[in-house]
Scaffold this active site. Structure first.
Site, PDB file in Angstrom:
ATOM      1  CG  ASN A  33      -7.759  -3.690  -1.411  1.00  0.00           C
ATOM      2  OD1 ASN A  33      -7.694  -2.568  -0.909  1.00  0.00           O
ATOM      3  ND2 ASN A  33      -8.498  -4.659  -0.906  1.00  0.00           N
ATOM      4  CE  LYS A  89      -6.377  -6.516   1.478  1.00  0.00           C
ATOM      5  NZ  LYS A  89      -6.360  -7.870   2.019  1.00  0.00           N
ATOM      6  CD  GLU A 149      -9.106  -7.438   4.318  1.00  0.00           C
ATOM      7  OE1 GLU A 149      -9.049  -6.244   3.967  1.00  0.00           O
ATOM      8  OE2 GLU A 149      -8.254  -8.289   3.976  1.00  0.00           O
ATOM      9  N   GLY A 180      -3.928 -12.807   2.382  1.00  0.00           N
ATOM     10  CA  GLY A 180      -2.904 -12.432   3.352  1.00  0.00           C
ATOM     11  C   GLY A 180      -2.275 -13.614   4.068  1.00  0.00           C
ATOM     12  CD  GLU A 197     -10.005 -10.338  -2.896  1.00  0.00           C
ATOM     13  OE1 GLU A 197      -8.959  -9.917  -3.404  1.00  0.00           O
ATOM     14  OE2 GLU A 197     -10.481  -9.875  -1.849  1.00  0.00           O
ATOM     15  CG  HIS A 244     -11.996  -6.861   0.613  1.00  0.00           C
ATOM     16  ND1 HIS A 244     -11.551  -7.510   1.749  1.00  0.00           N
ATOM     17  CD2 HIS A 244     -11.035  -7.057  -0.324  1.00  0.00           C
ATOM     18  CE1 HIS A 244     -10.382  -8.068   1.498  1.00  0.00           C
ATOM     19  NE2 HIS A 244     -10.041  -7.806   0.242  1.00  0.00           N
ATOM     20  CB  SER A 285      -1.477 -15.334  -1.361  1.00  0.00           C
ATOM     21  OG  SER A 285      -1.811 -15.180   0.017  1.00  0.00           O
TER      22      SER A 285
END
Ligand code: 13P
Length: 254
Positions: A12, A14, A100, A176, A170, A98, A216
């Site tokens: 991904n 992003k 985010e 991250g 996730e 996702h 990660s």
């Protein structure tokens, strides 16, 4: 590694990579991964790079994914992209819900389920993301959060569609941050999700559905994570932005 389900490892990207950078990245991946058949390999560039990346991987073992799509097929939805538009670029997968997008665009489980249904209607395979925040984990809410997200964002899918859906676990606290879930934490969450799918659908669907881990993932932890019984792949952010690290994740997983 011998598993009942074929591993699926997706990058991904992003909001990273220009067209030129995206092409350079997939050209590197093509060189590194030319002979790999054991893993379904997917890259998810930003919309702006889909067309050219699609051309660059057309004769390879790398498949294309998008990072989001609209729940509608066409119409007055400024700034949105429909499933049919993604299909023009031979997109096969689409990341939905996702964390985010749940956080910044306030996407709800209900919206995500509409998107997942629209994806299947267009023969795109959704990668539906779920996962708890650190606060939720510390309050012992992990199972409750996963139950709500899995039930809500997969609502309305038939058994056949569910088998072709990829669930990505996730944990938000691992995205991250360099903090990876321990093997025990990842396996526990994946087993819980699979049991939920069995409850919502049946044992066959649960046995067939692929559940990716994300957060990660890097070359050094991929082997251990991918060897867990209920982990069937990875959704990789940062480490998918460089050809060597993404390729090493895949090579270390087989
Ligand atoms: P990182 O691999 O950068 O932690 O990101 C994970 C992720 O959000 C993939 O969708």
């Amino acid at each position: 590694m011998d598993k009942e389900r074929k591993l699926i490892i997706a990058g991904n990207w992003k909001m990273n990579k220009t067209v030129a950078e995206g092409i350079a990245l997939v050209n590197g991946l093509k060189r590194e991964l030319a002979n790999i058949k054991e893993v379904d390999i997917v890259v998810c560039p930003p919309f702006t790079a889909l067309c050219e990346v699609s051309k660059a991987i057309i004769d390879s073992n790398i498949r294309l994914g998008a990072q989001n799509m609209s729940e509608s097929n066409f119409g007055a939805y400024t700034g949105e992209i429909a499933a049919g538009m993604l299909k023009e670029f031979l997109v096969r997968y689409v990341v939905l819900g996702h964390s985010e997008r749940r956080q910044y665009q306030k996407e709800s489980d209900e919206l995500i389920s509409k998107k997942a249904q629209a994806a299947h209607a267009a023969s795109l395979k959704p990668i539906v993301c779920v996962g708890e925040t650190l606060q939720e984990r510390e309050a012992n809410q992990m199972e409750k959060v996963l139950q709500t997200q899995v039930t809500g964002s997969l609502a309305g899918l038939s058994k056949a569609q569910m088998e072709e859906t990829i669930v990505a676990y996730e944990p938000v606290w691992a995205i991250g941050t360099g903090k990876t879930a321990s093997s025990a934490q990842a396996q526990e969450a994946h087993a819980f999700i699979r049991k939920l799918v069995a409850k919502l659908y049946d044992d066959t669907v649960a046995r067939r559905v692929r559940i990716q881990y994300g957060g990660s993932v890097k070359p050094s932890n991929a082997r251990e994570l991918m060897s867990l019984p209920d982990v069937d792949g990875a959704l990789v952010g940062g480490a998918s932005l460089e050809d060597r690290s993404f390729a090493d994740i895949i090579k270390n997983s087989i």
